[in-house]
Design a protein around this motif. Structure first.
Motif, PDB file in Angstrom:
ATOM      1  N   GLU A   1      60.431  32.757  18.289  1.00 44.83           N
ATOM      2  CA  GLU A   1      61.482  33.558  17.674  1.00 44.83           C
ATOM      3  C   GLU A   1      60.898  34.751  16.932  1.00 44.83           C
ATOM      4  O   GLU A   1      61.449  35.844  16.971  1.00 44.83           O
ATOM      5  N   LYS A   2      59.766  34.552  16.244  1.00 45.63           N
ATOM      6  CA  LYS A   2      59.145  35.638  15.500  1.00 45.63           C
ATOM      7  C   LYS A   2      58.640  36.730  16.432  1.00 45.63           C
ATOM      8  O   LYS A   2      58.635  37.896  16.075  1.00 45.63           O
TER       9      LYS A   2
ATOM     10  N   LYS B   1      60.003  37.847  19.044  1.00 44.61           N
ATOM     11  CA  LYS B   1      61.116  38.632  19.563  1.00 44.61           C
ATOM     12  C   LYS B   1      61.392  39.878  18.728  1.00 44.61           C
ATOM     13  O   LYS B   1      61.730  40.906  19.257  1.00 44.61           O
ATOM     14  N   LYS B   2      61.272  39.774  17.402  1.00 41.73           N
ATOM     15  CA  LYS B   2      61.526  40.938  16.560  1.00 41.73           C
ATOM     16  C   LYS B   2      60.411  41.080  15.533  1.00 41.73           C
ATOM     17  O   LYS B   2      59.928  40.092  14.978  1.00 41.73           O
TER      18      LYS B   2
ATOM     19  N   SER C   1      59.374  47.118  10.053  1.00 40.09           N
ATOM     20  CA  SER C   1      59.289  48.280  10.930  1.00 40.09           C
ATOM     21  C   SER C   1      57.985  49.025  10.669  1.00 40.09           C
ATOM     22  O   SER C   1      57.440  48.999   9.563  1.00 40.09           O
TER      23      SER C   1
ATOM     24  N   GLU D   1      58.501  41.709  12.070  1.00 38.84           N
ATOM     25  CA  GLU D   1      58.853  41.359  10.689  1.00 38.84           C
ATOM     26  C   GLU D   1      59.257  42.591   9.888  1.00 38.84           C
ATOM     27  O   GLU D   1      60.181  42.546   9.091  1.00 38.84           O
TER      28      GLU D   1
END
Length: 167
Positions: free
Chosen positions: A36-37, A39-40, A44, A42
């Motif tokens: 899950e981490k 995928k996006k 920008s 933490e």
């Protein structure tokens, strides 16, 4: 080792076994969390570069962190001199256990990083005054603060990685 001489040994071993079981369960859950981490991100890249830029141009980075609805703190990055002071204090203290050294290290890191606590500005306080304030708080609050500072330090470390690659 005689059991009668150390009557709590069985309790300690049972507690240790319970901690091992929890760690095992936690490690079995990690792969799904890691996916899950991935995928996006933490943070920008722009945010991390702004943090790095702040450290370069202002000599520090500060951030307000909300621990819950009623508890807010402002952290700042520690200087090299402050980190050296913390290390000297820990090295000279002669702690007998790792836990004692770690607890004291956590309080000292918070002492040098704490800028504000629930709106109370602490910049004008001397380190020993901030330390005394922190030591007067209930331990569960200190645990929350330590977790918050750890997340702050992690974010700063990530900003440094990105900054090094992009500057």
């Amino acid at each position: 080792v005689s059991q009668s001489r150390y009557p709590c040994r069985e309790d300690e071993l049972a507690l240790l076994e319970g901690v091992r079981e929890l760690a095992k369960e936690d490690s079995e859950k990690k792969p799904a969390e890691d996916t899950e981490k991935e995928k996006k991100p933490e943070f920008s890249t722009d945010e991390l570069l702004a943090i790095f830029d702040s450290m370069l141009t202002q000599g520090e980075y500060t951030e307000m962190r909300e621990l819950n609805k009623r508890l807010r703190v402002v952290w700042r990055t520690r200087t090299t001199g402050e980190a050296n002071n913390i290390t000297k204090i820990i090295d000279s203290a002669g702690f007998n256990t790792f836990m004692a050294a770690q607890n004291h290290s956590n309080v000292l890191n918070m002492t040098y990083s704490l800028v504000a606590f629930n709106g109370k500005d602490m910049r004008g306080m001397k380190p020993n005054e901030r330390k005394a304030f922190l030591e007067s708080l209930p331990e569960p609050i200190i645990v929350m603060l330590a977790g918050s500072l750890s997340k702050f330090d992690y974010k700063v470390a990530k900003a440094t990685e990105v900054g090094q690659a992009n500057f």
